[in-house]
Design a protein around this motif. Structure first.
Motif, short mmCIF file in Angstrom:
data_model
loop_
_atom_site.label_atom_id
_atom_site.label_comp_id
_atom_site.label_asym_id
_atom_site.label_seq_id
_atom_site.Cartn_x
_atom_site.Cartn_y
_atom_site.Cartn_z
N LEU B 17 -3.62 -3.09 2.53
CA LEU B 17 -4.23 -2.53 2.84
C LEU B 17 -5.81 -2.43 2.96
CD1 LEU B 17 -3.48 0.90 0.66
CD2 LEU B 17 -3.42 1.20 2.84
N LYS B 18 -5.94 -4.23 2.73
CA LYS B 18 -7.15 -5.18 2.78
C LYS B 18 -6.76 -5.13 3.97
CE LYS B 18 -8.70 -4.98 -1.54
NZ LYS B 18 -8.42 -5.99 -1.77
N LYS B 19 -5.97 -5.67 4.64
CA LYS B 19 -5.62 -6.83 6.03
C LYS B 19 -5.02 -5.63 7.07
CE LYS B 19 -3.15 -9.65 3.03
NZ LYS B 19 -1.53 -10.14 2.75
N LEU B 26 8.15 -2.13 6.19
CA LEU B 26 8.72 -1.28 5.55
C LEU B 26 8.72 -0.58 4.28
CD1 LEU B 26 12.01 0.90 5.53
CD2 LEU B 26 12.49 -1.80 4.26
N ASN B 27 7.58 0.65 4.27
CA ASN B 27 7.21 0.88 3.31
C ASN B 27 8.60 1.46 2.04
OD1 ASN B 27 5.70 2.38 1.53
ND2 ASN B 27 4.66 3.72 3.01
N LEU B 28 8.41 0.50 1.02
CA LEU B 28 9.33 0.59 -0.39
C LEU B 28 8.54 1.41 -1.69
CD1 LEU B 28 11.55 -2.11 0.26
CD2 LEU B 28 11.64 -0.25 1.11
N TYR B 39 1.44 7.36 1.05
CA TYR B 39 1.19 8.08 2.34
C TYR B 39 0.44 7.00 2.96
CZ TYR B 39 -1.25 11.45 5.58
OH TYR B 39 -1.46 12.24 6.50
N PHE B 40 -0.88 6.38 2.36
CA PHE B 40 -1.71 5.37 2.17
C PHE B 40 -1.17 4.00 3.93
CE2 PHE B 40 -5.46 7.78 0.08
CZ PHE B 40 -5.69 8.41 1.17
N VAL B 41 -0.53 3.73 2.77
CA VAL B 41 0.35 2.09 3.16
C VAL B 41 0.96 2.59 4.98
CG1 VAL B 41 2.26 1.23 2.99
CG2 VAL B 41 0.48 1.33 1.40
N SER B 42 2.00 3.76 4.92
CA SER B 42 2.40 4.32 6.08
C SER B 42 0.96 4.38 7.01
CB SER B 42 3.25 5.66 6.32
OG SER B 42 3.92 5.10 5.41
#
Ligand SMILES: Nc1ncnc2c1ncn2[C@@H]1O[C@H](COP(=O)(O)OP(=O)(O)O)[C@@H](O)[C@H]1O
Ligand SMILES: [Mg+2]
Lengths: 287, 206
Positions: B17-19, B26-28, B39-42
């Protein structure tokens, strides 16, 4: 055409809002359409309608989102569309959109729980720091921290149920502009004037809940700069119906947020641009 | 393809999330519900212009029973008949929440008493509920294109194709008819299965 308007009981709490809904019904009739106010049963009779207008609180976690999505799946014209609901219900999403589209906002930092950096973030913004939970509405989860101790406690409180908060530079003003935009066109405008002693449009002053005063302004009378900021902010989200909150300081504009499902009260938002009812109905019935 | 999640060889969500990501993601994380880390990763991937599985809009759809069923049906999967109920209509049936709150879960009810109790609990007194007929309910875990029960690999594939969601649990009514989707817990994630499948990456993500 038949329009199903999804409402819930709280839509009738303020007489101004209840009256506005009746004006939608009457205006639709005049235009040769039919607008029906429907509760949750709308989910059972979506077939009956050509388009769907949502007035109940929209949030991806609430019933209104399912109403919007199922209507979309059935190919209907829907206000609010589900993407607008998704983006506007999450201030983190909105922030990404604003950044990407170079919308002027107060200085903002996304905080995902890296407490080791919190003090540094606060320094970048300066105290007081405004802290917002992503899904705040009606100013419910927007608070002001005057120092690090308060910041830590507010942040921790908000992050108990959520993995991100927004930190923002504090920009005090006596009122927020609320600009209505529909399909990339200006629809209405007002000033939401803070109550005495309040810094948010819904606030608690000396333990009492206070609301803002609504002062309508004719859209034609807005400055070009304000109009453009509002339109650009709306466009960064989509082409639906929005209420844009903007602060003005010394001729500079800062977008606070884009709301989907903006409130419409008779004698309030509609006062200087009463054609807004017809405009919304046109958008709902165009093919 | 960047793999984000908890576990060896995965990029942890916090650092992701900081990059500013540049590659496909692929969100695992396994739970993609609104405003969760998953959700925030996607969202972060999407808003940085990266292709991501799942996309946020699919992450919202998949956990809402009525939308989940409608989309599967459209994509050609056999699903059970269902009703959206906002007032009790007691019968022997399965009730599933349509709101994603609280610890409400799917219930099989056999009589009026059970029905009324479950209806209130699942709808928390104010949300509509999905009602369908089924004698039994089976749970299947999905890992990309594979299921924990191989006879359901087709369903894992169908869900990944339609929603781009790689991990979760599906509830299935009689005759192999899926109707409900839930997040999977961290300890239930089979990364070994995922890594094996990723060897065929080209076919997976086209
Ligand atoms: N950065 C800020 N500086 C000063 N006041 C703010 C700031 N952000 C929000 N506010 C005030 O708080 C109110 C609520 O904030 P907002 O972001 O609109 O959240 P909500 O979605 O809960 O309405 C705004 O209407 C505004 O009056
Ligand atoms: Mg606001």
């Amino acid at each position: 055409m038949r329009i199903g308007c999804f409402v819930e009981s709280y839509n009738f709490k303020f007489k101004e809002e209840a009256e506005a809904l009746q004006i939608f019904v009457k205006t639709a009739k005049k235009m040769g359409h039919e607008l029906e106010l429907v509760g949750k049963e709308i989910l059972r009779k979506m077939d009956k309608y050509d388009s769907i207008f949502i007035r109940a609180t929209t949030d991806p976690l609430l019933t209104a989102f399912v109403v919007s999505r199922l209507a979309e799946e059935m190919g209907k014209n829907v206000i609010d569309d589900s993407e607008s609901i998704r983006i506007c219900s999450d201030k983190i999403s909105l922030h990404y959109k604003f950044q990407k589209n170079e919308i002027p906002t107060p200085k903002t930092i996304l905080f995902f729980g890296d407490y080791e950096n919190l003090e540094d973030y606060a320094e970048q913004l300066g105290y007081p720091v405004v802290v917002k939970k992503p899904n705040s509405r009606f100013s419910l989860y927007v608070e002001k921290a005057n120092n690090y101790e308060e910041l830590l406690s507010i942040t921790k409180k908000f992050m108990r149920k959520c993995r991100a908060v927004l930190l923002q530079e504090y920009i005090p003003t006596n009122f927020d502009w609320r600009i209505g935009v529909l399909r990339n066109k200006l629809l209405y405008a007002c000033k939401y004037v803070m109550a005495k002693g309040a810094w948010k449009i819904h606030d608690i002053v000396n333990g009492r809940r206070v609301y803002c005063d609504v002062k309508a302004v004719k859209v034609d009378n807005l400055s070009l700069k304000l109009k453009n900021v509002a339109l650009k902010a709306a466009k960064s989200v989509g082409d639906g119906l929005y209420g844009i909150d903007i602060k003005e300081v010394n001729g500079k504009f800062y977008v606070i947020e884009v709301n989907d499902n903006p409130s419409i009260g008779h004698g309030w938002e509609d006062r200087k641009n009463p054609e807004l009812y017809e405009e919304i109905l046109i958008a709902l019935t165009e093919t | 393809m960047l793999l984000v999640g908890e576990g060896d060889d995965l990029e942890p969500p916090d650092s992701f999330l900081k990059k500013k990501p540049k590659s496909d993601v692929l969100n695992l994380v396994g739970d993609y519900r609104f405003l969760t880390v998953g959700y925030f990763v996607s969202l972060h991937a999407e808003e940085n212009g990266c292709k991501v599985f799942p996309q946020t809009k699919d992450a919202l759809d998949i956990y809402r029973a009525a939308v989940f069923i409608e989309r599967l049906k459209k994509s050609g999967i056999k699903v059970p008949e269902f009703k959206i109920i906002y007032k009790p209509e007691p019968e022997t049936c399965v009730l599933a929440p349509m709101n994603p709150f609280s610890k409400n879960s799917v219930k099989i009810v056999k009589n009026d008493y059970q029905y009324i109790k479950a209806f209130k609990k699942i709808g928390i007194g104010k949300y509509p509920v999905v009602q369908l007929k089924a004698d039994k309910v089976e749970e299947v875990k999905i890992f990309l294109n594979k299921a924990d029960k191989t006879e359901f690999d087709w369903l894992a594939r169908a869900i990944f194709k339609e929603f781009g969601v790689p991990l979760g649990k599906v509830l299935i009514a009689d005759d192999y008819k899926p109707f409900y989707f839930m997040p999977i817990e961290k300890k239930e994630i089979r990364l070994d299965l995922i890594f094996e499948e990723l060897k065929n990456e080209n076919r997976l993500f086209c």
